[in-house]
Design an enzyme around this catalytic site. Structure first.
Site, PDB file in Angstrom:
ATOM      1  N   ASP A 158      10.568   7.269  -9.277  1.00  0.00           N
ATOM      2  CA  ASP A 158       9.939   6.114  -8.816  1.00  0.00           C
ATOM      3  C   ASP A 158       8.917   5.459  -9.636  1.00  0.00           C
ATOM      4  OD1 ASP A 158      10.159   4.146  -6.795  1.00  0.00           O
ATOM      5  OD2 ASP A 158       9.572   5.409  -5.109  1.00  0.00           O
ATOM      6  N   ASP A 159       8.819   4.183  -9.198  1.00  0.00           N
ATOM      7  CA  ASP A 159       7.584   3.490  -9.922  1.00  0.00           C
ATOM      8  C   ASP A 159       6.092   4.133  -9.252  1.00  0.00           C
ATOM      9  OD1 ASP A 159       7.812   2.260  -7.350  1.00  0.00           O
ATOM     10  OD2 ASP A 159       7.528   0.201  -7.997  1.00  0.00           O
TER      11      ASP A 159
ATOM     12  N   ASP B 263       2.926   5.909  -2.932  1.00  0.00           N
ATOM     13  CA  ASP B 263       1.853   5.323  -2.393  1.00  0.00           C
ATOM     14  C   ASP B 263       1.130   6.288  -1.002  1.00  0.00           C
ATOM     15  OD1 ASP B 263       0.003   3.476  -0.901  1.00  0.00           O
ATOM     16  OD2 ASP B 263       1.207   1.758  -1.387  1.00  0.00           O
TER      17      ASP B 263
END
Length: 168
Positions: A102-103, A106
């Site tokens: 994933d980028d 969070d």
């Protein structure tokens, strides 16, 4: 905040920088494999997964489609498409030998959902924030929880005001 307003702590990332960071992720992951498949978390994970797949010569790419953001607001998490059963069964079940890409991690909400589906997979992100960091195995750059990363696919060339406004 409207979609055109930037959060106070914005971290803009150019295409060049993102490509370098995704390749750095691949270098780090090289010793953790080999991986039979990559599961990418869409949409943000598509670009780094393509780069990592190229660098590590992984040809089997699967997606899990999760929606949790509306522009800059995180809302209710929805799994729009799950992981194919044949990928989940890799390595005897639970995703052994699978790499999740994933980028960004969070708050960790999305990562928890994906981890539950593939508990034995290796989870990697390009960027990590403190709340989600314990859920990933490998990442490149950590930023503070209150920083908004502006990815290159979400931005264009425009004037950027100074961090510290002029004294009035």
């Amino acid at each position: 905040m409207t979609p055109t307003q930037m959060p106070e702590k914005a971290f803009p990332v150019s295409w060049d920088q993102f490509h370098r960071d995704a390749r750095a992720l691949a270098w780090r992951l090289n010793g953790a494999g080999p991986f039979e498949a990559i599961v990418t978390v869409t949409r943000g994970g598509l670009v780094p997964a393509a780069i990592v797949a190229r660098e590590l010569e992984v040809r089997l790419i699967e997606t899990i489609c999760v929606a949790s953001y509306d522009h800059t607001r995180q809302g209710e998490l929805k799994v729009l498409k799950s992981v194919a059963p044949e990928v989940v069964r890799k390595g005897g079940g639970g995703g052994e030998g699978v790499l999740i890409v994933d980028d960004l991690v969070d708050t960790g909400k999305t990562a928890r959902v994906v981890r539950d589906l593939l508990p034995n997979a290796h989870f990697a992100t390009v960027y990590a924030k403190p709340m989600g960091r314990p859920l990933v195995d490998t990442f490149i750059t950590e930023v503070s929880q209150d920083t908004w990363i502006v990815f290159p696919w979400d931005s264009g060339l425009a004037f950027q005001p100074p961090i510290r406004p002029e004294a009035r």
